[in-house]
Design an enzyme around this catalytic site. Sequence first.
Site, PDB file in Angstrom:
ATOM      1  N   ASN A 264     -27.951  30.312  30.066  1.00 26.70           N
ATOM      2  CA  ASN A 264     -27.177  31.380  30.700  1.00 26.70           C
ATOM      3  C   ASN A 264     -25.726  31.313  30.223  1.00 26.70           C
ATOM      4  O   ASN A 264     -25.254  30.268  29.777  1.00 26.70           O
ATOM      5  CB  ASN A 264     -27.236  31.240  32.227  1.00 26.70           C
ATOM      6  CG  ASN A 264     -26.614  32.428  32.941  1.00 26.70           C
ATOM      7  OD1 ASN A 264     -26.645  33.552  32.438  1.00 26.70           O
ATOM      8  ND2 ASN A 264     -26.039  32.196  34.105  1.00 26.70           N
TER       9      ASN A 264
ATOM     10  N   ASP B  55     -29.323  25.320  40.835  1.00 25.21           N
ATOM     11  CA  ASP B  55     -27.953  25.457  41.356  1.00 25.21           C
ATOM     12  C   ASP B  55     -27.271  26.575  40.583  1.00 25.21           C
ATOM     13  O   ASP B  55     -27.067  26.463  39.373  1.00 25.21           O
ATOM     14  CB  ASP B  55     -27.158  24.150  41.180  1.00 25.21           C
ATOM     15  CG  ASP B  55     -27.697  23.040  42.067  1.00 25.21           C
ATOM     16  OD1 ASP B  55     -28.069  23.338  43.214  1.00 25.21           O
ATOM     17  OD2 ASP B  55     -27.758  21.890  41.602  1.00 25.21           O
ATOM     18  N   LEU B  56     -26.909  27.644  41.251  1.00 26.78           N
ATOM     19  CA  LEU B  56     -26.378  28.834  40.602  1.00 26.78           C
ATOM     20  C   LEU B  56     -25.166  28.506  39.731  1.00 26.78           C
ATOM     21  O   LEU B  56     -24.162  27.987  40.218  1.00 26.78           O
ATOM     22  CB  LEU B  56     -25.999  29.881  41.656  1.00 26.78           C
ATOM     23  CG  LEU B  56     -25.457  31.215  41.131  1.00 26.78           C
ATOM     24  CD1 LEU B  56     -26.512  31.933  40.307  1.00 26.78           C
ATOM     25  CD2 LEU B  56     -24.979  32.087  42.288  1.00 26.78           C
ATOM     26  N   ASP B  57     -25.271  28.806  38.428  1.00 23.15           N
ATOM     27  CA  ASP B  57     -24.191  28.633  37.455  1.00 23.15           C
ATOM     28  C   ASP B  57     -23.675  27.198  37.379  1.00 23.15           C
ATOM     29  O   ASP B  57     -22.529  26.959  37.006  1.00 23.15           O
ATOM     30  CB  ASP B  57     -23.021  29.580  37.773  1.00 23.15           C
ATOM     31  CG  ASP B  57     -23.379  31.031  37.531  1.00 23.15           C
ATOM     32  OD1 ASP B  57     -24.185  31.298  36.627  1.00 23.15           O
ATOM     33  OD2 ASP B  57     -22.850  31.903  38.243  1.00 23.15           O
ATOM     34  N   GLU B  58     -24.517  26.223  37.720  1.00 24.50           N
ATOM     35  CA  GLU B  58     -24.082  24.829  37.702  1.00 24.50           C
ATOM     36  C   GLU B  58     -25.008  23.934  36.899  1.00 24.50           C
ATOM     37  O   GLU B  58     -25.013  22.724  37.057  1.00 24.50           O
ATOM     38  CB  GLU B  58     -23.945  24.297  39.136  1.00 24.50           C
ATOM     39  CG  GLU B  58     -22.831  24.970  39.933  1.00 24.50           C
ATOM     40  CD  GLU B  58     -22.613  24.351  41.300  1.00 24.50           C
ATOM     41  OE1 GLU B  58     -23.102  23.219  41.507  1.00 24.50           O
ATOM     42  OE2 GLU B  58     -21.967  24.988  42.149  1.00 24.50           O
TER      43      GLU B  58
END
Length: 285
Positions: free
Chosen positions: A190, A226-229
């Site tokens: 991403n 974990d969103l964007d992590e």
Amino acid sequence: MATSNWILTAQCPSRLGTIDAVTGLLYQHQHYVTELNSFDDCHSNQFFIRAQFRVEAAFDESDFRRQFAVRAGKFGMQWRLRSTADKPKVVIMVSKFDHCLNDLLYKHRIGQLSIEIPAIISNHPDLASLAEWHGIPYYHLPVTAASKAEQEAKVMRIIKDSDAELVVLARYMQVLSSNMCQQLEGWAINIHHSLLPGFKGAKPYHQAYEKGVKTVGATAHYINDDLDEGPIIAQGIEPVDHTYYPQDLIAKGRDIERLTLSRAVRYHVEQRVFLNGDRTVVFAD
């Protein structure tokens, strides 16, 4: 005389003799090492190595794999061997912004990214003509809160039917479900702007402008739950100043996003990235 190039990567617990386990066999077979990277992580006690080598004659891949498996087994190595001529299949997911997709398609077309793109998936119809121009199947799969599970099941079916080894979210503006994140963990990349977590929402660059930020950038990472992590593969950053209005920040940010994402994809394809827990080891060229 036929010449071929190969990449051998391995990781294992830190032990004496790990480099020789790789390079010794290459020397024994008289394969010339054109690039060699290694790293010993003293915190995780893990060893990582990437060797790119040239073969000047016929290469018995099965025999080499058999011999290296014996060596690797003594060190508990996880390893991969791949010809540089192989082109892994990559499915791209996108929404309406086309800058990252355009860059990937261009680099694919000129051979700068050695990949095949069997499918482009989008929740909007806007970029169908771009995919058509490149001769790539385009799947328009709209999504709503009510249809999310059904839509994601269709996405995963396309990915699996394409035999994709990598999924790239080239500004796919949907939050993936926990179930889908778990299915794609470690093999989906991403991209997002570097203003997170400070400036969230629909207009992060406008918020950044109001606060007078002095840098903008982008982060490419593997997906996890974990969103964007997820584990970071590549980052880019550029200075800005008071002369940059919101539209200038957006333009700068998009340039950095496309460059950072294509670099991360190339690193993955060239087997330069190793997962090390929640972190990565990246042998940049």
